[in-house]
Design a protein around this motif. Structure first.
Motif, PDB file in Angstrom:
ATOM      1  N   ASP A 190     -15.251 -15.751   4.524  1.00 35.08           N
ATOM      2  CA  ASP A 190     -14.527 -16.946   4.931  1.00 35.08           C
ATOM      3  C   ASP A 190     -13.704 -17.458   3.752  1.00 35.08           C
ATOM      4  OD1 ASP A 190     -14.186 -19.973   5.340  1.00 35.08           O
ATOM      5  OD2 ASP A 190     -15.016 -19.367   7.276  1.00 35.08           O
ATOM      6  N   ASP A 193     -15.458 -20.083   1.709  1.00 34.51           N
ATOM      7  CA  ASP A 193     -16.541 -19.572   0.865  1.00 34.51           C
ATOM      8  C   ASP A 193     -15.973 -18.923  -0.396  1.00 34.51           C
ATOM      9  OD1 ASP A 193     -18.448 -20.408   2.691  1.00 34.51           O
ATOM     10  OD2 ASP A 193     -18.583 -18.459   3.682  1.00 34.51           O
ATOM     11  N   SER A 280     -22.214 -17.990  -1.844  1.00 41.06           N
ATOM     12  CA  SER A 280     -22.900 -18.306  -0.596  1.00 41.06           C
ATOM     13  C   SER A 280     -21.981 -18.006   0.572  1.00 41.06           C
ATOM     14  CB  SER A 280     -23.336 -19.775  -0.563  1.00 41.06           C
ATOM     15  OG  SER A 280     -22.215 -20.635  -0.644  1.00 41.06           O
ATOM     16  N   ARG A 282     -21.326 -18.876   4.729  1.00 46.07           N
ATOM     17  CA  ARG A 282     -21.645 -19.625   5.938  1.00 46.07           C
ATOM     18  C   ARG A 282     -21.930 -18.656   7.079  1.00 46.07           C
ATOM     19  NH1 ARG A 282     -17.133 -23.369   6.102  1.00 46.07           N
ATOM     20  NH2 ARG A 282     -17.270 -22.908   3.886  1.00 46.07           N
ATOM     21  N   ALA A 283     -22.533 -19.165   8.135  1.00 51.75           N
ATOM     22  CA  ALA A 283     -22.803 -18.327   9.299  1.00 51.75           C
ATOM     23  C   ALA A 283     -21.491 -17.817   9.884  1.00 51.75           C
ATOM     24  CB  ALA A 283     -23.572 -19.121  10.343  1.00 51.75           C
ATOM     25  N   ASP A 286     -19.853 -19.875  12.540  1.00 53.23           N
ATOM     26  CA  ASP A 286     -19.065 -21.035  12.119  1.00 53.23           C
ATOM     27  C   ASP A 286     -17.610 -20.639  11.901  1.00 53.23           C
ATOM     28  OD1 ASP A 286     -19.061 -23.908  10.763  1.00 53.23           O
ATOM     29  OD2 ASP A 286     -18.019 -22.552   9.398  1.00 53.23           O
ATOM     30  N   THR A 287     -17.413 -19.532  11.203  1.00 49.53           N
ATOM     31  CA  THR A 287     -16.051 -19.040  10.975  1.00 49.53           C
ATOM     32  C   THR A 287     -15.368 -18.710  12.297  1.00 49.53           C
ATOM     33  OG1 THR A 287     -16.673 -18.142   8.817  1.00 49.53           O
ATOM     34  CG2 THR A 287     -14.688 -17.252   9.845  1.00 49.53           C
TER      35      THR A 287
END
Length: 320
Positions: A190, A193, A280, A282-283, A286-287
């Protein structure tokens, strides 16, 4: 307060990086031609990196951090020459396209690179990035080289990942054409991220900045579900697509994320160093959700830089 210079800072990724540093309390300066605004709170210095005087004003200051994402090795080398002595730290955003080996699954940062470009060579993205890495590496322990894979998220100008959000959304209850899925992987990061990692990282050296490995079938099914597609999916054969001049990966008349069968390592590289360096992720859901909202807002039938038009897709499906 840190003084940060972004060579760029007005584009998709560089703008996100600039925004993160402004939010972190840094004094941010962006060097760009000025065709787009810098993020609110950042100073824009207009300059053309092809011009000999591009760095004159900037070279009079000390910088706590310089960030460059250019894919022109000559731009990067000139910037290092002009500003390297004034920079306490220098981050260069390279690419996994520098690697010569696209077959080995799980390869890490020690994998061999392409031959770096030389002045006068025909432009080749990976070779330009490799030569730019060499220019930045001359700064020794002050240099940090980040090699992202496929960067995705809302606003993505490449239209690659977003194609699938658009394809499933526009089809509704009609079929969607898919590339071969068996044994194929997808590995993305992402954009937010990546920007956060670049701002927060304190290490030097080289890091592959990429997400976790997923099967391509799982990724496309997640996009399909989130988009609310209720039609069939039609998986085409490799040879059938090639015979009909459907391109791999990107560009007009393509199926994005589809790679030739011998490129088994391109979307399966190790991200262990990224994780160990504080990166890190994100799930993925989510993206995907943000990308679907963005694609609907921009228009799922708009002209795109990657993918099939719906008319092209329908014609191919009719030929099955």
């Amino acid at each position: 307060m840190s003084d940060v210079l972004i060579l760029g800072g007005t584009g998709w990724l560089s703008g996100r990086i600039a925004r993160r540093w402004v939010d972190a309390g840094a004094a941010v300066t962006c060097l760009a031609r000025g065709t787009r605004p810098a993020p609110e709170g950042a100073e824009l210095v207009r300059g053309d990196r092809e011009a000999a005087e591009a760095y004159d004003a900037l070279a009079q200051r000390d910088w706590d951090h310089v960030v460059d994402i250019s894919s022109q090795a000559s731009h990067v080398a000139r910037a290092v020459d002009a500003l390297g002595e004034r920079a306490a730290r220098w981050t260069y955003v390279s690419s996994m396209s520098v690697y010569a080996d696209d077959e080995t699954v799980g390869a890490d940062e020690s994998a061999p690179r392409d031959q770096p470009a030389r002045p006068g060579d025909v432009y080749e993205y990976g070779a330009q990035k490799a030569a730019a890495e060499d220019a930045v590496s001359a700064l020794g322990a002050r240099a940090f080289i980040v090699r992202p894979g496929l960067i995705v998220g809302d606003g993505d100008p490449s239209d690659r990942f977003g194609y699938w959000a658009a394809a499933f959304t526009r089809a509704g209850a009609e079929p969607v054409l898919l590339p071969p899925l068996e044994g194929r992987a997808a590995q993305v990061i992402d954009v937010d991220d990546l920007a956060e990692f670049i701002v927060a990282a304190t290490r030097s050296g080289v890091v592959n900045a990429i997400g976790d490995r997923h099967s391509l079938s799982d990724v496309l099914e997640a996009v399909r579900s989130a988009a609310g597609h209720t039609g069939d999916t039609v998986v085409a054969d490799e040879d059938w697509l090639v015979a009909r001049e459907v391109e791999h990966w990107a560009g007009p008349r393509s199926l994005p994320l589809w790679l030739p069968p011998d490129m088994t390592g391109f979307m399966t590289r190790s991200n262990a160093a990224f994780r160990a360096s504080g990166g890190s992720l994100r799930a993925l859901a989510d993206t995907i959700g943000r990308v679907i909202v963005d694609e609907r807002a921009r228009g799922v039938d708009r002209p795109r830089r990657a993918g099939l038009t719906r008319a092209e897709e329908r014609a191919l499906l009719a030929d099955r």
